[in-house]
Design a protein around this motif. Structure first.
Motif, PDB file in Angstrom:
ATOM      1  N   SER A 216       6.173   4.057  -3.714  1.00  0.00           N
ATOM      2  CA  SER A 216       7.393   3.790  -4.475  1.00  0.00           C
ATOM      3  C   SER A 216       8.412   4.892  -4.242  1.00  0.00           C
ATOM      4  O   SER A 216       9.614   4.705  -4.464  1.00  0.00           O
ATOM      5  CB  SER A 216       7.067   3.698  -5.966  1.00  0.00           C
ATOM      6  N   SER A 217       7.934   6.021  -3.802  1.00  0.00           N
ATOM      7  CA  SER A 217       8.766   7.155  -3.418  1.00  0.00           C
ATOM      8  C   SER A 217       8.064   7.878  -2.270  1.00  0.00           C
ATOM      9  O   SER A 217       7.099   7.358  -1.713  1.00  0.00           O
ATOM     10  CB  SER A 217       8.974   8.079  -4.615  1.00  0.00           C
TER      11      SER A 217
ATOM     12  N   ALA B  36      -1.870   1.188  -5.998  1.00  0.00           N
ATOM     13  CA  ALA B  36      -1.675   1.605  -7.395  1.00  0.00           C
ATOM     14  C   ALA B  36      -1.698   3.122  -7.542  1.00  0.00           C
ATOM     15  O   ALA B  36      -2.208   3.641  -8.531  1.00  0.00           O
ATOM     16  CB  ALA B  36      -2.729   0.973  -8.299  1.00  0.00           C
ATOM     17  N   LEU B  37      -1.176   3.801  -6.540  1.00  0.00           N
ATOM     18  CA  LEU B  37      -1.118   5.254  -6.606  1.00  0.00           C
ATOM     19  C   LEU B  37       0.164   5.692  -7.300  1.00  0.00           C
ATOM     20  O   LEU B  37       1.191   5.046  -7.194  1.00  0.00           O
ATOM     21  CB  LEU B  37      -1.192   5.850  -5.206  1.00  0.00           C
TER      22      LEU B  37
ATOM     23  N   SER C 131       7.938   8.181   7.052  1.00  0.00           N
ATOM     24  CA  SER C 131       8.726   6.959   6.980  1.00  0.00           C
ATOM     25  C   SER C 131       7.810   5.790   7.320  1.00  0.00           C
ATOM     26  O   SER C 131       6.710   5.980   7.838  1.00  0.00           O
ATOM     27  CB  SER C 131       9.924   7.019   7.945  1.00  0.00           C
ATOM     28  N   ARG C 132       8.278   4.593   7.030  1.00  0.00           N
ATOM     29  CA  ARG C 132       7.457   3.422   7.307  1.00  0.00           C
ATOM     30  C   ARG C 132       8.338   2.260   7.718  1.00  0.00           C
ATOM     31  O   ARG C 132       9.491   2.153   7.294  1.00  0.00           O
ATOM     32  CB  ARG C 132       6.604   3.067   6.094  1.00  0.00           C
ATOM     33  N   ASP C 133       7.760   1.410   8.541  1.00  0.00           N
ATOM     34  CA  ASP C 133       8.416   0.174   8.952  1.00  0.00           C
ATOM     35  C   ASP C 133       7.472  -0.948   8.545  1.00  0.00           C
ATOM     36  O   ASP C 133       6.489  -1.227   9.245  1.00  0.00           O
ATOM     37  CB  ASP C 133       8.664   0.190  10.467  1.00  0.00           C
ATOM     38  N   ASN C 134       7.755  -1.582   7.433  1.00  0.00           N
ATOM     39  CA  ASN C 134       6.851  -2.618   6.921  1.00  0.00           C
ATOM     40  C   ASN C 134       6.805  -3.834   7.839  1.00  0.00           C
ATOM     41  O   ASN C 134       5.789  -4.532   7.888  1.00  0.00           O
ATOM     42  CB  ASN C 134       7.263  -3.028   5.513  1.00  0.00           C
TER      43      ASN C 134
ATOM     44  N   TYR D  84       0.813  -1.211   0.000  1.00  0.00           N
ATOM     45  CA  TYR D  84       0.000   0.000   0.000  1.00  0.00           C
ATOM     46  C   TYR D  84       0.850   1.265   0.000  1.00  0.00           C
ATOM     47  O   TYR D  84       1.891   1.321   0.652  1.00  0.00           O
ATOM     48  CB  TYR D  84      -0.906   0.050   1.227  1.00  0.00           C
ATOM     49  N   THR D  85       0.370   2.248  -0.709  1.00  0.00           N
ATOM     50  CA  THR D  85       0.859   3.602  -0.505  1.00  0.00           C
ATOM     51  C   THR D  85       0.170   4.140   0.738  1.00  0.00           C
ATOM     52  O   THR D  85      -1.054   4.034   0.873  1.00  0.00           O
ATOM     53  CB  THR D  85       0.544   4.499  -1.700  1.00  0.00           C
ATOM     54  N   MET D  86       0.970   4.693   1.631  1.00  0.00           N
ATOM     55  CA  MET D  86       0.430   5.244   2.873  1.00  0.00           C
ATOM     56  C   MET D  86       0.526   6.759   2.822  1.00  0.00           C
ATOM     57  O   MET D  86       1.586   7.319   2.527  1.00  0.00           O
ATOM     58  CB  MET D  86       1.200   4.708   4.070  1.00  0.00           C
ATOM     59  N   GLY D  87      -0.586   7.392   3.121  1.00  0.00           N
ATOM     60  CA  GLY D  87      -0.618   8.848   3.073  1.00  0.00           C
ATOM     61  C   GLY D  87      -1.045   9.450   4.395  1.00  0.00           C
ATOM     62  O   GLY D  87      -1.701   8.799   5.208  1.00  0.00           O
TER      63      GLY D  87
END
Length: 123
Positions: A53-54, A98-99, A68-71, A32-35
Protein backbone atom coordinates in the motif's frame (compact mmCIF):
# COMPACT_ATOMS: atom_id res chain seq x y z
CA UNK A 1 0.96 -20.71 -5.27
CA UNK A 2 3.38 -17.99 -6.34
CA UNK A 3 6.79 -18.61 -7.84
CA UNK A 4 9.41 -15.88 -7.73
CA UNK A 5 12.54 -15.64 -9.85
CA UNK A 6 15.16 -12.97 -9.26
CA UNK A 7 17.68 -11.67 -11.75
CA UNK A 8 20.08 -8.78 -12.20
CA UNK A 9 22.70 -9.49 -9.60
CA UNK A 10 26.41 -9.32 -10.29
CA UNK A 11 29.74 -7.75 -9.44
CA UNK A 12 30.00 -3.97 -9.31
CA UNK A 13 32.47 -1.47 -7.96
CA UNK A 14 31.63 0.70 -5.00
CA UNK A 15 29.59 3.68 -6.11
CA UNK A 16 28.04 1.76 -8.96
CA UNK A 17 24.48 0.69 -9.64
CA UNK A 18 22.50 -2.47 -10.26
CA UNK A 19 18.85 -3.16 -10.87
CA UNK A 20 17.36 -6.36 -9.56
CA UNK A 21 14.19 -7.84 -10.95
CA UNK A 22 11.81 -10.37 -9.47
CA UNK A 23 9.31 -11.99 -11.80
CA UNK A 24 6.27 -13.61 -10.22
CA UNK A 25 3.89 -16.24 -11.51
CA UNK A 26 0.17 -16.14 -10.87
CA UNK A 27 -2.68 -13.78 -11.56
CA UNK A 28 -2.94 -12.08 -8.18
CA UNK A 29 0.42 -10.33 -8.09
CA UNK A 30 -1.13 -6.92 -7.42
CA UNK A 31 -2.68 -8.14 -4.18
CA UNK A 32 0.68 -9.03 -2.64
CA UNK A 33 3.13 -6.94 -0.74
CA UNK A 34 6.49 -7.55 -2.37
CA UNK A 35 9.62 -7.36 -0.30
CA UNK A 36 13.35 -7.52 -0.81
CA UNK A 37 15.59 -9.07 1.81
CA UNK A 38 19.30 -9.76 1.84
CA UNK A 39 21.68 -12.04 3.67
CA UNK A 40 25.42 -11.58 3.88
CA UNK A 41 27.74 -14.43 4.87
CA UNK A 42 27.58 -15.06 8.59
CA UNK A 43 24.74 -12.63 9.10
CA UNK A 44 20.99 -12.95 9.50
CA UNK A 45 18.60 -12.18 6.71
CA UNK A 46 17.56 -8.55 6.85
CA UNK A 47 14.81 -6.43 5.41
CA UNK A 48 15.74 -4.10 2.57
CA UNK A 49 12.55 -2.69 1.06
CA UNK A 50 8.89 -3.47 0.45
CA UNK A 51 6.11 -2.32 -1.85
CA UNK A 52 2.48 -2.68 -0.94
CA UNK A 53 0.00 0.00 0.00
CA UNK A 54 3.10 2.14 0.38
CA UNK A 55 6.84 1.66 0.11
CA UNK A 56 9.22 1.09 3.00
CA UNK A 57 12.99 1.00 3.25
CA UNK A 58 15.58 -0.05 5.73
CA UNK A 59 17.48 2.92 7.08
CA UNK A 60 20.70 1.53 5.64
CA UNK A 61 19.44 1.82 2.06
CA UNK A 62 17.11 4.80 2.26
CA UNK A 63 18.03 7.38 -0.37
CA UNK A 64 20.12 4.88 -2.35
CA UNK A 65 17.70 2.08 -3.22
CA UNK A 66 14.30 2.36 -4.88
CA UNK A 67 11.67 -0.35 -5.02
CA UNK A 68 9.08 -0.29 -7.77
CA UNK A 69 6.65 -2.70 -9.35
CA UNK A 70 4.90 -3.26 -12.64
CA UNK A 71 1.71 -5.16 -11.90
CA UNK A 72 1.02 -5.67 -15.60
CA UNK A 73 4.32 -7.57 -15.87
CA UNK A 74 4.09 -9.26 -12.46
CA UNK A 75 7.51 -7.87 -11.66
CA UNK A 76 9.07 -5.97 -8.78
CA UNK A 77 12.35 -4.12 -9.13
CA UNK A 78 15.05 -2.90 -6.80
CA UNK A 79 17.17 -0.10 -8.21
CA UNK A 80 20.38 0.09 -6.19
CA UNK A 81 22.57 3.17 -6.53
CA UNK A 82 25.70 4.32 -4.71
CA UNK A 83 26.46 0.74 -3.78
CA UNK A 84 28.80 0.04 -0.90
CA UNK A 85 30.84 -3.06 -0.05
CA UNK A 86 28.52 -3.65 2.90
CA UNK A 87 25.65 -4.12 0.43
CA UNK A 88 27.25 -7.39 -0.65
CA UNK A 89 24.75 -10.18 -0.04
CA UNK A 90 22.32 -12.62 -1.60
CA UNK A 91 19.18 -10.67 -2.36
CA UNK A 92 15.85 -12.45 -2.29
CA UNK A 93 12.38 -11.23 -3.11
CA UNK A 94 9.33 -12.34 -1.19
CA UNK A 95 5.55 -12.07 -1.43
CA UNK A 96 3.06 -11.75 1.37
CA UNK A 97 -0.48 -10.62 2.01
CA UNK A 98 -2.16 -8.38 4.54
CA UNK A 99 1.12 -6.84 5.57
CA UNK A 100 1.17 -3.55 7.40
CA UNK A 101 3.73 -1.00 8.39
CA UNK A 102 4.27 -3.02 11.56
CA UNK A 103 4.72 -6.39 9.86
CA UNK A 104 6.26 -5.85 6.45
CA UNK A 105 9.82 -6.05 7.82
CA UNK A 106 9.18 -9.46 9.35
CA UNK A 107 10.40 -12.23 7.08
CA UNK A 108 8.09 -14.78 8.69
CA UNK A 109 5.13 -12.79 7.39
CA UNK A 110 6.03 -13.55 3.80
CA UNK A 111 4.58 -16.68 2.21
CA UNK A 112 6.69 -17.09 -0.92
CA UNK A 113 10.40 -16.63 -1.58
CA UNK A 114 12.67 -16.59 -4.56
CA UNK A 115 16.01 -18.40 -4.71
CA UNK A 116 18.03 -15.23 -4.60
CA UNK A 117 20.61 -13.40 -6.67
CA UNK A 118 24.15 -12.56 -5.58
CA UNK A 119 25.24 -8.94 -5.39
CA UNK A 120 28.93 -8.29 -4.81
CA UNK A 121 30.29 -4.79 -4.37
CA UNK A 122 34.05 -4.41 -4.56
CA UNK A 123 35.93 -1.62 -2.83
Amino acid sequence: QVQLVESGGGLVQAGGSLRLSCAASGRTFSTYTMGWFRQAPGKEREFVAASGSSTWYADSVKGRFTISRDNAKNTVYLQMNSLKPEDTAVYRCAAGRALTTLTMKSLERYDYWGQGTQVTVSS
